[in-house]
Scaffold this motif. Structure first.
Motif, PDB file in Angstrom:
ATOM      1  N   PHE A  66       0.797  -1.225   0.000  1.00 44.06           N
ATOM      2  CA  PHE A  66       0.000   0.000   0.000  1.00 44.06           C
ATOM      3  C   PHE A  66       0.835   1.283   0.000  1.00 44.06           C
ATOM      4  O   PHE A  66       0.460   2.248  -0.682  1.00 44.06           O
ATOM      5  CB  PHE A  66      -0.993   0.002   1.157  1.00 44.06           C
ATOM      6  N   ARG A  70       0.313   4.142  -2.745  1.00 46.70           N
ATOM      7  CA  ARG A  70       0.018   5.547  -2.431  1.00 46.70           C
ATOM      8  C   ARG A  70       0.960   6.481  -3.200  1.00 46.70           C
ATOM      9  O   ARG A  70       0.524   7.513  -3.729  1.00 46.70           O
ATOM     10  CB  ARG A  70       0.147   5.797  -0.932  1.00 46.70           C
ATOM     11  N   GLU A  71       2.223   6.109  -3.293  1.00 48.24           N
ATOM     12  CA  GLU A  71       3.176   6.922  -4.058  1.00 48.24           C
ATOM     13  C   GLU A  71       2.831   6.937  -5.537  1.00 48.24           C
ATOM     14  O   GLU A  71       2.972   7.960  -6.216  1.00 48.24           O
ATOM     15  CB  GLU A  71       4.602   6.403  -3.843  1.00 48.24           C
ATOM     16  N   LEU A 123      -6.208   0.206   3.106  1.00 47.36           N
ATOM     17  CA  LEU A 123      -6.025   1.025   1.911  1.00 47.36           C
ATOM     18  C   LEU A 123      -6.611   2.412   2.143  1.00 47.36           C
ATOM     19  O   LEU A 123      -5.990   3.426   1.806  1.00 47.36           O
ATOM     20  CB  LEU A 123      -6.683   0.373   0.696  1.00 47.36           C
ATOM     21  N   ALA A 126      -4.291   4.283   4.280  1.00 49.04           N
ATOM     22  CA  ALA A 126      -3.094   4.703   3.559  1.00 49.04           C
ATOM     23  C   ALA A 126      -3.352   5.910   2.656  1.00 49.04           C
ATOM     24  O   ALA A 126      -2.486   6.776   2.491  1.00 49.04           O
ATOM     25  CB  ALA A 126      -2.553   3.544   2.725  1.00 49.04           C
ATOM     26  N   LEU A 127      -4.550   5.966   2.067  1.00 48.62           N
ATOM     27  CA  LEU A 127      -4.850   7.021   1.105  1.00 48.62           C
ATOM     28  C   LEU A 127      -5.424   8.289   1.728  1.00 48.62           C
ATOM     29  O   LEU A 127      -5.487   9.336   1.068  1.00 48.62           O
ATOM     30  CB  LEU A 127      -5.815   6.495   0.037  1.00 48.62           C
ATOM     31  N   LEU A 130      -3.963  11.716   1.196  1.00 48.82           N
ATOM     32  CA  LEU A 130      -4.070  12.269  -0.158  1.00 48.82           C
ATOM     33  C   LEU A 130      -5.482  12.710  -0.504  1.00 48.82           C
ATOM     34  O   LEU A 130      -5.702  13.304  -1.555  1.00 48.82           O
ATOM     35  CB  LEU A 130      -3.622  11.225  -1.195  1.00 48.82           C
TER      36      LEU A 130
END
Length: 252
Positions: A66, A70-71, A123, A126-127, A130
């Motif tokens: 993950f 994300r990157e 997920l 992790a996101l 952003l």
């Protein structure tokens, strides 16, 4: 331009959601698992209709991947849309699994848990950095988690989809201060690649199943994709913490 991340969009409901969201003028980062060709075809279809999309690989059951994903999302946002954030997340990626409780192994239980609950949970986590404030999240659940659609063999699958329904409510509570709405859609039986493409392999089961639906047929991907697109759009701005069954009245 707004941007949405749609997981599991190489076919079926996810692909429909990506196309329907793109049709509303939103850029799409869509993911694929093993079906890279399907992901690339979805991008091509969106571009053919005048939209903008990027396809990225994602194994929803591998949380270790993950941070790199994300990157990749951040890079796609900068490169394609000159943005540092995206607006909407559709947690659709997953897979089916069927076995009676007495035949269920720990290995299959854990595999489903990683793909259907742990994956979407982490997920999203992790996101989140952003995600822009004021956006929306839609989680794909299943009406198999509802009392009127209990079917032998789906105890683990349905329980995990039920867990995502509860998670949806908690996400809505926790992300509400950022103006992020969170809902889930619970499809009924839908003509997708679900269960190893069961409907394509056994088309004879479709007419019999259709009798259980008030509207007289099983679902099509666009039946659900259009609802997902509506929920992340301005029309859904006052809807949050809901689990919406989208099943044409299955077992009504």
């Amino acid at each position: 331009m707004q941007v949405a991340v749609v997981t599991g969009a190489s076919s079926g409901i996810g692909r429909s959601a990506a196309l329907q969201i793109a049709a509303r003028g939103v850029g799409v980062i869509l993911t694929y698992g093993s079906n890279r060709q399907g992901g690339e075809e979805a991008v091509a279809e969106i571009e053919k209709r005048g939209g903008t999309a990027v396809a990225l690989p994602l194994d929803i059951s591998d949380t270790a991947g993950f941070p790199a994903f994300r990157e990749a999302v951040a890079d796609a946002l900068r490169t394609t849309w000159q943005r540092d954030t995206f607006d909407h997340l559709v947690n659709n990626a997953g897979f089916a699994g069927e076995s009676m409780i007495e035949d269920t192994t720990e290995e299959s239980f854990d595999r489903l848990t990683r793909g259907l609950f742990k994956g979407p949970f982490f997920l999203t986590r992790a996101l989140l950095p952003l995600m822009a404030d004021g956006g929306a999240i839609v989680n794909t659940t299943s009406n198999s988690a509802l009392p009127h659609v209990t079917a032998p063999g789906y105890s683990v699958y349905a329980s995990l989809k039920g867990a995502v329904t509860v998670l949806t409510r908690y996400m809505a509570k926790e992300f509400g201060p950022r103006g992020i709405r969170v809902n889930s859609v619970a499809p009924g039986a839908t003509r997708t690649r679900f269960a190893d493409n069961a409907f394509e392999r056994h088309p004879e089961i479709i007419p019999e199943m259709a009798r259980a639906f008030a509207l007289g047929r099983i679902g099509e991907p666009d039946d659900i994709g259009m609802v997902i697109a509506t929920l992340v759009s301005e029309e859904g701005r006052w809807i949050t913490a809901q689990n919406i069954e989208v099943s044409g009245g299955q077992n009504l």
